[in-house]
Scaffold this motif. Structure first.
Motif, mmCIF file in Angstrom:
data_model
loop_
_atom_site.group_PDB
_atom_site.id
_atom_site.type_symbol
_atom_site.label_atom_id
_atom_site.label_comp_id
_atom_site.label_asym_id
_atom_site.label_seq_id
_atom_site.Cartn_x
_atom_site.Cartn_y
_atom_site.Cartn_z
ATOM 1 N N LEU A 255 0.837 -1.199 0.000
ATOM 2 C CA LEU A 255 0.000 0.000 0.000
ATOM 3 C C LEU A 255 0.865 1.239 0.000
ATOM 4 N N LYS A 256 1.883 1.237 0.841
ATOM 5 C CA LYS A 256 2.812 2.369 0.877
ATOM 6 C C LYS A 256 3.556 2.505 -0.452
ATOM 7 N N THR A 257 4.002 1.395 -1.002
ATOM 8 C CA THR A 257 4.721 1.431 -2.271
ATOM 9 C C THR A 257 3.841 1.984 -3.386
ATOM 10 N N GLY A 258 2.594 1.510 -3.464
ATOM 11 C CA GLY A 258 1.687 1.977 -4.509
ATOM 12 C C GLY A 258 1.391 3.453 -4.434
ATOM 13 N N ALA A 259 1.524 4.036 -3.240
ATOM 14 C CA ALA A 259 1.243 5.463 -3.079
ATOM 15 C C ALA A 259 2.407 6.347 -3.492
ATOM 16 N N PHE A 260 3.561 5.750 -3.817
ATOM 17 C CA PHE A 260 4.743 6.569 -4.111
ATOM 18 C C PHE A 260 5.488 6.127 -5.365
ATOM 19 N N ILE A 261 4.785 5.539 -6.332
ATOM 20 C CA ILE A 261 5.448 5.157 -7.580
ATOM 21 C C ILE A 261 5.407 6.349 -8.531
ATOM 22 N N PHE A 262 6.212 7.373 -8.257
ATOM 23 C CA PHE A 262 6.270 8.556 -9.112
ATOM 24 C C PHE A 262 7.153 8.283 -10.325
ATOM 25 N N GLY A 263 6.686 8.719 -11.499
ATOM 26 C CA GLY A 263 7.552 8.736 -12.666
ATOM 27 C C GLY A 263 7.494 7.509 -13.547
ATOM 28 N N GLY A 264 6.594 6.572 -13.299
ATOM 29 C CA GLY A 264 6.492 5.389 -14.148
ATOM 30 C C GLY A 264 6.622 4.112 -13.351
ATOM 31 N N GLY A 265 6.209 3.001 -13.983
ATOM 32 C CA GLY A 265 6.156 1.733 -13.281
ATOM 33 C C GLY A 265 7.496 1.236 -12.777
ATOM 34 N N LEU A 266 8.595 1.554 -13.491
ATOM 35 C CA LEU A 266 9.899 1.046 -13.080
ATOM 36 C C LEU A 266 10.415 1.704 -11.807
ATOM 37 N N VAL A 267 9.711 2.739 -11.325
ATOM 38 C CA VAL A 267 10.073 3.323 -10.038
ATOM 39 C C VAL A 267 9.862 2.303 -8.921
ATOM 40 N N ILE A 268 9.091 1.264 -9.209
ATOM 41 C CA ILE A 268 8.876 0.217 -8.214
ATOM 42 C C ILE A 268 10.189 -0.466 -7.832
ATOM 43 N N ILE A 269 11.195 -0.430 -8.700
ATOM 44 C CA ILE A 269 12.419 -1.194 -8.466
ATOM 45 C C ILE A 269 13.180 -0.709 -7.232
ATOM 46 N N PRO A 270 13.499 0.603 -7.107
ATOM 47 C CA PRO A 270 14.193 1.002 -5.880
ATOM 48 C C PRO A 270 13.335 0.861 -4.629
ATOM 49 N N LEU A 271 12.021 0.998 -4.770
ATOM 50 C CA LEU A 271 11.147 0.867 -3.613
ATOM 51 C C LEU A 271 11.070 -0.580 -3.130
ATOM 52 N N LEU A 272 11.162 -1.512 -4.072
ATOM 53 C CA LEU A 272 11.040 -2.923 -3.717
ATOM 54 C C LEU A 272 12.383 -3.575 -3.391
ATOM 55 N N GLU A 273 13.389 -3.253 -4.173
ATOM 56 C CA GLU A 273 14.626 -4.052 -4.138
ATOM 57 C C GLU A 273 15.269 -4.078 -2.756
ATOM 58 N N THR A 274 15.455 -2.916 -2.160
ATOM 59 C CA THR A 274 16.083 -2.884 -0.844
ATOM 60 C C THR A 274 15.219 -3.573 0.205
ATOM 61 N N ALA A 275 13.909 -3.335 0.126
ATOM 62 C CA ALA A 275 13.013 -3.868 1.154
ATOM 63 C C ALA A 275 12.897 -5.390 1.081
ATOM 64 N N VAL A 276 12.540 -5.918 -0.105
ATOM 65 C CA VAL A 276 12.225 -7.344 -0.177
ATOM 66 C C VAL A 276 13.484 -8.211 -0.154
ATOM 67 N N VAL A 277 14.623 -7.633 -0.557
ATOM 68 C CA VAL A 277 15.864 -8.418 -0.586
ATOM 69 C C VAL A 277 16.644 -8.256 0.712
ATOM 70 N N ASP A 278 16.927 -7.007 1.093
ATOM 71 C CA ASP A 278 17.823 -6.758 2.222
ATOM 72 C C ASP A 278 17.104 -6.645 3.567
ATOM 73 N N ASP A 279 15.988 -5.922 3.591
ATOM 74 C CA ASP A 279 15.341 -5.645 4.870
ATOM 75 C C ASP A 279 14.463 -6.805 5.349
ATOM 76 N N PHE A 280 13.587 -7.290 4.471
ATOM 77 C CA PHE A 280 12.627 -8.306 4.875
ATOM 78 C C PHE A 280 13.115 -9.736 4.625
ATOM 79 N N GLY A 281 14.083 -9.881 3.704
ATOM 80 C CA GLY A 281 14.583 -11.206 3.381
ATOM 81 C C GLY A 281 13.560 -12.096 2.712
ATOM 82 N N TRP A 282 12.689 -11.502 1.890
ATOM 83 C CA TRP A 282 11.644 -12.280 1.232
ATOM 84 C C TRP A 282 12.179 -13.058 0.032
ATOM 85 N N MET A 283 13.244 -12.569 -0.602
ATOM 86 C CA MET A 283 13.809 -13.271 -1.755
ATOM 87 C C MET A 283 15.230 -12.810 -1.996
ATOM 88 N N THR A 284 15.940 -13.552 -2.822
ATOM 89 C CA THR A 284 17.300 -13.168 -3.187
ATOM 90 C C THR A 284 17.257 -12.093 -4.271
#
Length: 424
Positions: A255-284
């Motif tokens: 929900l937080k990520t969807g509220a801040f995808i400024f500038g196009g869909g690929l903005v999802i990458i910096p918002l997701l990459e650090t969180a799901v890989v490094d912070d939450f450990g959801w995937m490699t």
């Protein structure tokens, strides 16, 4: 059922159709567009324009352009929001809901199927060979997007300074990306402040409308403290054993990520990459870049990558929760705030804020792309590494120099990966 309000331009000629007929036509149209909408957001918007304005005459040209301008200003995938906007003008809030859901549904089902196949057969040599060619293409798509966004977002040395600052800070320090966006927007208010007195500011009702969104800007509650440091194991298909534990973390984060995808869909990458890989450990990191690749393979918006992450964490139910959460802000913005947004888009202070955010988006994407590039290009043998680098460079040239669409490059990369994998 609420009806769309007046939006500062002449109304379309009334069409003598029942609400159910209009909803049915919206559902058929956007299901079809969602299933064939390859080519990225601009191609999606062009197809929606052709169907809604040229073929059906649902709205006038100026109405459509105003709607696209609003959607480009908002966070979230602009093409999906354009579909929601068309549905809103055509049949009110229910029309917006139907149009948006039908546009997203085909991509969601495709990503769900591909996610199951990916994790089911992960480790099979042929699958690894496929992504030997696909992952470098995705890296090229990210850097190609940075090139296009850079030409649009950076007009002066101040914009370049904002982009480089965010790039360096993101690489050296673990600073929240959303905080950097906010600081860049505040810098934009100072650097690009309007020279003429602005029009009357938003009414007190504006603050009341924004109040429910303020908690989204806060950090995620400490709901993940006990999650494992190593990437979580793959969920079962339905995720019934996981969804109870991960429902709140998935829904809150996306929900937080969807509220801040400024500038196009690929903005999802910096918002997701650090969180799901490094912070939450959801995937490699390799799994994440493969998930972005699967998102590029679908006809819908690339933010559908959220379904891939959700599937890894909590199966099909997790994919559904992540998808609903990441698209919810888009629906809320269009369905409940369109009249306000028409006025807000013309506010010079809003323009100044966004003028500071856009270079920050560029810097954040570039910073996220660097470790992803290492993961995609550095293979276990020298010949495979050479193949990955060559594919990535060729795809970047094809994108920037020859303007080839991504839906052509991803399958081509997969084919090259299969051939190179068999030879190496």
């Amino acid at each position: 059922m609420s009806q769309p309000p007046e939006l500062d331009f002449p109304a379309v000629e009334p069409v003598q159709e029942s609400l159910s007929a209009r909803l049915s036509e919206l559902a058929r149209l956007f299901l079809r567009l969602g299933a064939i909408g390859f080519g990225g957001p601009q191609a999606h918007i062009a197809m929606i324009h052709d169907e809604a304005v040229v073929r059906r005459g649902w709205l006038k040209e100026e109405q459509f352009l105003e709607g696209v301008a609003i959607c480009e200003m908002l966070p979230g995938p602009a093409s999906t929001q354009t579909g929601i906007y068309i549905g809103y003008l055509r049949a009110g809030q229910l029309g917006a809901l139907i149009a948006g859901v039908c546009f997203i549904l085909p991509a969601f089902l495709i990503v769900l199927t591909l996610s199951w196949a990916y994790f089911k057969f992960q480790g099979v040599p042929q699958i690894e060979d496929l992504f030997l060619g696909i992952s470098p293409v995705v890296i090229a798509i990210i850097f190609g997007f940075c090139w296009k966004l850079g030409k649009k977002a950076i007009k002066d040395w101040q914009g370049l300074a904002i982009a480089l600052t965010v790039l360096l800070v993101s690489l050296v320090f673990r600073v929240n990306i959303l905080l950097l966006f906010l600081l860049a927007g505040l810098a934009g208010l100072v650097i690009y402040r309007p020279t003429a007195p602005p029009p009357a500011g938003p009414s007190p009702r504006t603050s009341a409308w924004l109040a429910p969104l303020l908690p989204i800007t806060q950090g995620i509650p400490n709901l993940l403290a006990n999650l494992p440091a190593d990437p979580v194991a793959v969920s079962s298909f339905w995720g019934l054993d996981r969804i109870q534990d991960y429902f709140v973390p998935l829904s809150t984060f996306f929900l937080k990520t969807g509220a801040f995808i400024f500038g196009g869909g690929l903005v999802i990458i910096p918002l997701l990459e650090t969180a799901v890989v490094d912070d939450f450990g959801w995937m490699t990191r390799n799994q994440f870049i493969d998930g972005v690749a699967l998102g590029e393979l679908t006809p819908g918006p690339v933010v559908i990558t959220a379904a891939f992450v959700g599937y890894k964490v909590a199966g099909a139910l997790g994919a559904l929760v992540a998808t609903i959460a990441i698209f919810t802000p888009s629906f809320l913005f269009i369905m409940f705030a369109s009249p306000f947004l028409v006025r807000l888009r013309r506010n010079p202070w809003v323009k100044s804020f966004l003028k500071g955010v856009m270079p920050a988006v560029l810097g954040a994407i570039a910073a996220a792309a660097i470790p992803l590039s290492v993961a995609a290009l550095q293979q276990d043998t020298l010949p495979r590494t050479a193949v990955a680098i060559a594919v990535g460079l060729a795809a970047l040239i094809a994108l920037v120099q020859f303007r080839r669409p991504t839906w052509q490059l991803v399958p081509a990369g997969a084919l090259i990966g299969l051939i190179a994998g068999a030879l190496t």
